[in-house]
Scaffold this motif. Structure first.
Motif, PDB file in Angstrom:
ATOM      1  N   ILE B  24       1.103  -1.327   0.577  1.00 39.65           N
ATOM      2  CA  ILE B  24      -0.194   0.260   0.112  1.00 39.65           C
ATOM      3  C   ILE B  24       0.584   1.736   0.260  1.00 39.65           C
ATOM      4  O   ILE B  24       0.626   2.153  -0.578  1.00 39.65           O
ATOM      5  N   ASP B  56      13.816 -10.803  11.586  1.00 42.05           N
ATOM      6  CA  ASP B  56      13.668 -12.147  10.272  1.00 42.05           C
ATOM      7  C   ASP B  56      12.458 -12.020  10.933  1.00 42.05           C
ATOM      8  O   ASP B  56      12.013 -13.678  11.556  1.00 42.05           O
ATOM      9  N   PHE B  57      11.240 -10.879  10.412  1.00 41.81           N
ATOM     10  CA  PHE B  57       9.851 -11.631  10.722  1.00 41.81           C
ATOM     11  C   PHE B  57       9.390 -12.400   9.106  1.00 41.81           C
ATOM     12  O   PHE B  57       9.368 -12.126   8.037  1.00 41.81           O
ATOM     13  N   LYS B  58       8.902 -14.029   9.748  1.00 42.45           N
ATOM     14  CA  LYS B  58       8.466 -15.218   8.736  1.00 42.45           C
ATOM     15  C   LYS B  58       7.695 -15.022   7.237  1.00 42.45           C
ATOM     16  O   LYS B  58       8.124 -15.585   6.206  1.00 42.45           O
ATOM     17  N   PHE B  60       7.759 -12.018   5.908  1.00 36.82           N
ATOM     18  CA  PHE B  60       8.187 -10.846   4.822  1.00 36.82           C
ATOM     19  C   PHE B  60       9.404 -11.500   4.081  1.00 36.82           C
ATOM     20  O   PHE B  60      10.679 -11.163   4.651  1.00 36.82           O
ATOM     21  N   ASP B  61       8.594 -11.609   2.918  1.00 38.63           N
ATOM     22  CA  ASP B  61       9.642 -12.208   1.909  1.00 38.63           C
ATOM     23  C   ASP B  61       9.884 -11.062   1.548  1.00 38.63           C
ATOM     24  O   ASP B  61       9.939 -10.230   0.399  1.00 38.63           O
ATOM     25  N   TYR B  62      11.285 -11.804   0.730  1.00 42.07           N
ATOM     26  CA  TYR B  62      12.633 -11.297   0.568  1.00 42.07           C
ATOM     27  C   TYR B  62      11.930 -11.113  -1.168  1.00 42.07           C
ATOM     28  O   TYR B  62      12.108  -9.979  -1.956  1.00 42.07           O
ATOM     29  N   PHE B  63      11.116 -12.119  -1.883  1.00 44.24           N
ATOM     30  CA  PHE B  63      11.207 -11.747  -3.412  1.00 44.24           C
ATOM     31  C   PHE B  63      10.114 -10.286  -3.371  1.00 44.24           C
ATOM     32  O   PHE B  63       9.500 -10.025  -4.086  1.00 44.24           O
ATOM     33  N   PHE B  66      11.561  -7.614  -3.012  1.00 46.22           N
ATOM     34  CA  PHE B  66      11.985  -7.201  -4.759  1.00 46.22           C
ATOM     35  C   PHE B  66      10.732  -6.809  -5.749  1.00 46.22           C
ATOM     36  O   PHE B  66      11.109  -5.875  -6.256  1.00 46.22           O
ATOM     37  N   SER B  84      13.852  -1.778  -6.154  1.00 41.76           N
ATOM     38  CA  SER B  84      14.225  -3.546  -5.769  1.00 41.76           C
ATOM     39  C   SER B  84      15.572  -3.384  -5.110  1.00 41.76           C
ATOM     40  O   SER B  84      15.628  -3.673  -4.289  1.00 41.76           O
ATOM     41  N   LEU B  88      16.282  -4.592  -1.454  1.00 41.21           N
ATOM     42  CA  LEU B  88      17.532  -5.072  -0.939  1.00 41.21           C
ATOM     43  C   LEU B  88      18.456  -5.569  -0.248  1.00 41.21           C
ATOM     44  O   LEU B  88      18.640  -6.179   0.599  1.00 41.21           O
ATOM     45  N   CYS B  91      17.656  -5.794   3.084  1.00 42.03           N
ATOM     46  CA  CYS B  91      17.716  -6.441   4.150  1.00 42.03           C
ATOM     47  C   CYS B  91      18.665  -7.215   4.163  1.00 42.03           C
ATOM     48  O   CYS B  91      18.402  -8.104   5.331  1.00 42.03           O
ATOM     49  N   ILE B  92      19.946  -6.931   3.094  1.00 45.05           N
ATOM     50  CA  ILE B  92      21.509  -7.777   3.275  1.00 45.05           C
ATOM     51  C   ILE B  92      21.998  -7.008   4.711  1.00 45.05           C
ATOM     52  O   ILE B  92      22.480  -7.836   5.587  1.00 45.05           O
ATOM     53  N   ALA B  95      20.123  -8.383   7.435  1.00 47.00           N
ATOM     54  CA  ALA B  95      20.587  -9.998   7.752  1.00 47.00           C
ATOM     55  C   ALA B  95      22.454 -10.356   8.537  1.00 47.00           C
ATOM     56  O   ALA B  95      22.336 -10.727   9.360  1.00 47.00           O
TER      57      ALA B  95
END
Lengths: 406, 168
Positions: B24, B56-58, B60-63, B66, B84, B88, B91-92, B95
Motif C-alpha cells: 500500500i 527476521d519476520f518469517k 516478510f518475503d524477500y521476493f 523485490f 528493488s 534488498l 535486507c542484506i 541480515a
C-alpha cells in the motif's frame, strides 16, 4: 584481527546466501536480478521495456485504487479551505472574468490570423485534437514531478505529446503504455522548455525547480535588465518539442535580485490537477495546386490567343450587360414622361375648376346685392335716374350697393 | 489474541499485514508530501523493511520485497530495479547486523538504520545522476534521510505493538 575479518566474511556470506524457511530466493539471487534489470533498462533493452509497460498497467490502476482513501481526505481538506475563501475568490474571479471577456475577442482574431499565416509558411497544416484525460496517479514526489494519465498508445498518445490544463501547458508525455502514460511536469528538474518572454521578446529556457515554480535559464547575457516582473512567458516552439504560443506563466524575480535570477509562476497549479487535455497532433500535407503545370505543353501564341479570347468574351459579356441596362433606362424615361403628361393634364383641369369656382362666387355676390339694392338701380316711373336691367351701368350700381354716380 | 488463532483468515490477514502495508505504501507513496513543507518527505518502506527484516519476520518475503521495489520504481518513475536494489540492500544489512549481534540494542539499531539509509540514498543518487542523467536535488535526499531516521523510532514503537499482539 584475522578472526574478526573471518567473522565479517561469515556474516556477509550468511546474509547473502542463507535462506530462512519461508524465503524462496536468496538475497544474492534477487540483488543479481535487480542489477541485471538496472543495467538492461539503462540500455533500453526490449524485454525490460515490455516488463515495465506490463507492470505499469497493473501498478497505475492499483495505485489509483489504493490512493482513493488518502485522496478523499486530501480533497475534503482542500474543499473546506475552498469554502472558507469562497467569497474572496468569487470577487476576484468576477473581475478576472470581465477582463478576460474583453481580451477573448481579440485573441480569437489573432488565432485565426496565426493559423492563416502558419498555413502560408508551412508545407503542412497541423490540426490538433485535444482529448480529455483523467489523472489517476498524482503523488507529489520530492524527487520527480510527474503524473499518470489514463490515456495511452490506444488513444494515440505518443512520447512528447503536449499536455494542457485548459489552455496552459502542464508538461509532456515521457512514457507511454497501452492505456496509461506518464507526464513530466514543467516543475520537474529534468523539464526544459524553450520560451519567449513577452513583451520584451526575449528567448530563454524554462527549467523546473523541483518546487511549484520554474526557473529562467540560458537567456542572452546583458539583456537581464530588460526583463521585468509580470512579463508573460509562453512557448517559443523552438526545437518543435512544444507547440509555439502556449502560455506557461508569469515572470517573478527572486527576492535576491542581485543574482539576476528569475522564476516563472506557472498559470496552472499542478497539485490541483484532476483532468488534463492531451493534444493529439496530426499533420496533413497541403496539396500545392500549381496552375502552371497544366499549361506547360501549350505554346506561347496559343496561350496569348486564349487570353485574348477570354478578354473578348469578357468585353462581350460586359457589352451585353450595358445594352440591357440602357434599354432598362429608356423604359424608365418613357414611364417618367408619361407620368409628367398625366400630371400636367391634372393641373390644367384643376385650374379650370378653380376659375369656374371664382366666377360662380362673383355671380352669387351680384345676385345677393341685386336682391337688396336692385330696386335702387332699376329704371322705373318713380326712378328716372335708374338704368336698364342687364346693362353694365346697372351692374355697377348694384355692386356699389345702389349708389348712382352722377 | 488467543481468539485470533481460532480465526484462521483473520490471523492470516494479521501476519501478512506488514507486506500488505508495504505494498500500500509503495503504491500510495505515503510520505505526507501534501503538507507542503519544503523538501519534507520520509521513506516509510525503508522503515518497514528494516524493522521486519531485522526481526527476521518469517512472513516478510524477500521476493515480495523485490516485487514491491519494482512497483515503487513504476509509481515514482525511476528506472526499473533501483528501488528493488535499495530494498534488498536493506535486507542484506539487517541480515548482517542480525548475524553479528548477540544482544540487540534499539538505539544501536536506530543509528545503524541511519547509516544504512544514508548509504542507500547515496547509492541511489549516484546511480540516477551518473548512469541515468537525472537532475535531482541533493537536499531532498538529505532531508528525506533525516526525517526517515527521525520517524523510525515512532514507527518502531507501533510495530513492536504489532509483534507483541502476534506473540500473545
Amino acid at each position: 584481527m584475522a578472526s574478526s575479518r573471518d567473522d565479517f566474511i561469515i556474516a556477509i556470506r550468511s546474509a547473502f546466501l542463507k535462506k530462512s524457511t519461508q524465503q524462496k530466493f536468496s538475497l544474492l539471487t534477487l540483488v543479481s536480478i535487480s542489477i541485471i534489470i538496472i543495467v538492461l533498462s539503462n540500455f533500453n533493452f526490449k524485454a525490460v521495456k515490455y516488463l515495465k509497460i506490463g507492470i505499469s498497467e497493473i501498478v497505475y490502476r492499483s495505485s489509483f485504487i489504493v490512493s482513493i482513501p488518502e485522496n478523499f481526505i486530501k480533497n475534503s481538506f482542500e474543499t473546506i479551505i475552498d469554502y472558507t475563501t469562497f467569497y474572496e475568490k468569487y470577487k476576484n474571479n468576477e473581475l478576472e472574468l470581465e477582463s478576460l471577456k474583453s481580451n477573448y475577442v481579440s485573441n480569437e482574431i489573432t488565432q485565426y490570423e496565426n493559423k492563416e499565416l502558419k498555413e502560408l509558411i508551412n508545407d503542412y497544416v497541423s490540426s490538433s485534437d485535444k482529448i480529455l484525460a483523467k489523472i489517476i496517479v498524482d503523488h507529489d514526489s520530492p524527487f520527480l514531478k510527474s503524473i499518470i494519465i489514463n490515456k495511452g498508445s490506444k488513444d494515440e498518445i505518443k512520447i512528447g505529446t503536449n499536455i494542457y490544463d485548459q489552455s496552459y501547458l502542464v508538461g509532456r508525455v515521457i512514457e507511454v503504455n497501452y492505456k496509461t502514460s506518464r507526464v513530466l511536469l514543467l516543475s520537474d528538474l529534468n523539464s526544459n522548455v524553450p520560451v519567449t518572454i513577452a513583451p520584451q521578446n526575449i528567448q530563454a529556457i524554462v527549467t523546473g525547480s523541483g518546487e511549484k515554480h520554474g526557473q529562467i535559464k540560458y537567456f542572452q547575457s546583458g539583456i537581464s535588465e530588460e526583463i521585468k516582473d509580470e512579463s508573460i512567458v509562453y512557448t517559443s516552439g523552438t526545437g518543435a518539442i512544444f507547440k509555439s504560443g502556449v502560455p506557461i506563466g508569469k515572470l517573478q524575480s527572486f527576492a535576491d535580485e542581485s543574482l539576476n535570477r528569475y522564476k516563472v509562476k506557472f498559470y496552472s497549479d499542478f497539485s490541483q490537477l484532476k483532468y488534463v487535455f492531451a493534444e493529439i497532433v496530426t499533420k496533413t500535407e497541403i496539396i500545392q495546386v500549381d496552375t502552371n503545370t497544366d499549361n506547360n505543353d501549350i505554346n506561347p501564341l496559343d496561350a496569348k490567343l486564349k487570353i485574348l479570347e477570354d478578354e473578348l468574351s469578357i468585353i462581350e459579356e460586359s457589352n451585353k450587360k450595358f445594352l440591357a441596362e440602357n434599354e432598362n433606362l429608356k423604359n424608365q424615361i418613357n414611364d417618367l414622361n408619361y407620368k409628367v403628361l398625366n400630371l400636367n393634364n391634372e393641373i390644367s383641369s384643376q385650374n379650370q375648376t378653380i376659375n369656374q369656382f371664382n366666377l360662380d362666387t362673383a355671380e352669387l355676390e351680384f345676385l345677393r346685392l341685386n336682391l337688396n339694392h336692385g330696386h335702387k338701380c332699376r329704371k322705373s316711373f318713380l326712378n328716372n335716374k335708374g338704368f336698364e336691367i342687364g346693362s353694365a351701368e346697372y351692374k355697377n350700381c348694384v355692386l356699389n350697393k345702389g349708389k348712382i354716380d352722377d | 489474541m488467543t481468539s485470533l488463532k481460532h480465526k484462521g483468515s483473520l490471523l492470516k490477514f494479521y501476519v501478512w499485514l506488514p507486506i500488505l502495508v508495504l505494498y500500500i505504501s509503495v503504491l500510495n507513496e505515503f510520505d505526507l508530501n501534501y503538507l507542503n513543507l519544503k523538501y519534507f518527505s520520509f521513506n516509510f518502506p525503508f522503515i518497514l523493511i528494516f524493522f521486519f527484516t531485522l526481526k527476521d519476520f518469517k512472513y516478510f518475503d524477500y521476493f515480495l520485497v523485490f516485487i514491491a521495489g519494482l512497483f515503487n520504481d513504476t509509481v515514482i518513475g525511476l528506472p526499473l530495479g533501483i528501488s528493488s536494489l535499495s530494498f534488498l540492500l536493506i535486507c542484506i544489512s539487517t541480515a548482517y547486523i542480525r548475524n553479528i549481534t548477540i544482544r540487540p540494542n534499539p538505539l544501536k539499531d536506530w543509528f545503524y538504520f541511519l547509516f544504512v539509509i544514508s548509504l542507500i540514498n547515496s547509492l541511489n543518487y549516484s546511480l540516477l545522476t551518473l548512469f541515468f542523467s537525472y537532475n535531482l536535488i541533493l537536499m531532498s535526499y538529505l532531508v528525506n534521510t533525516f526525517f526517515t531516521f527521525l520517524f523510525y523510532i515512532i514507527f518502531v514503537s507501533l510495530f513492536k505493538y504489532y509483534l507483541k499482539g502476534l506473540n500473545d
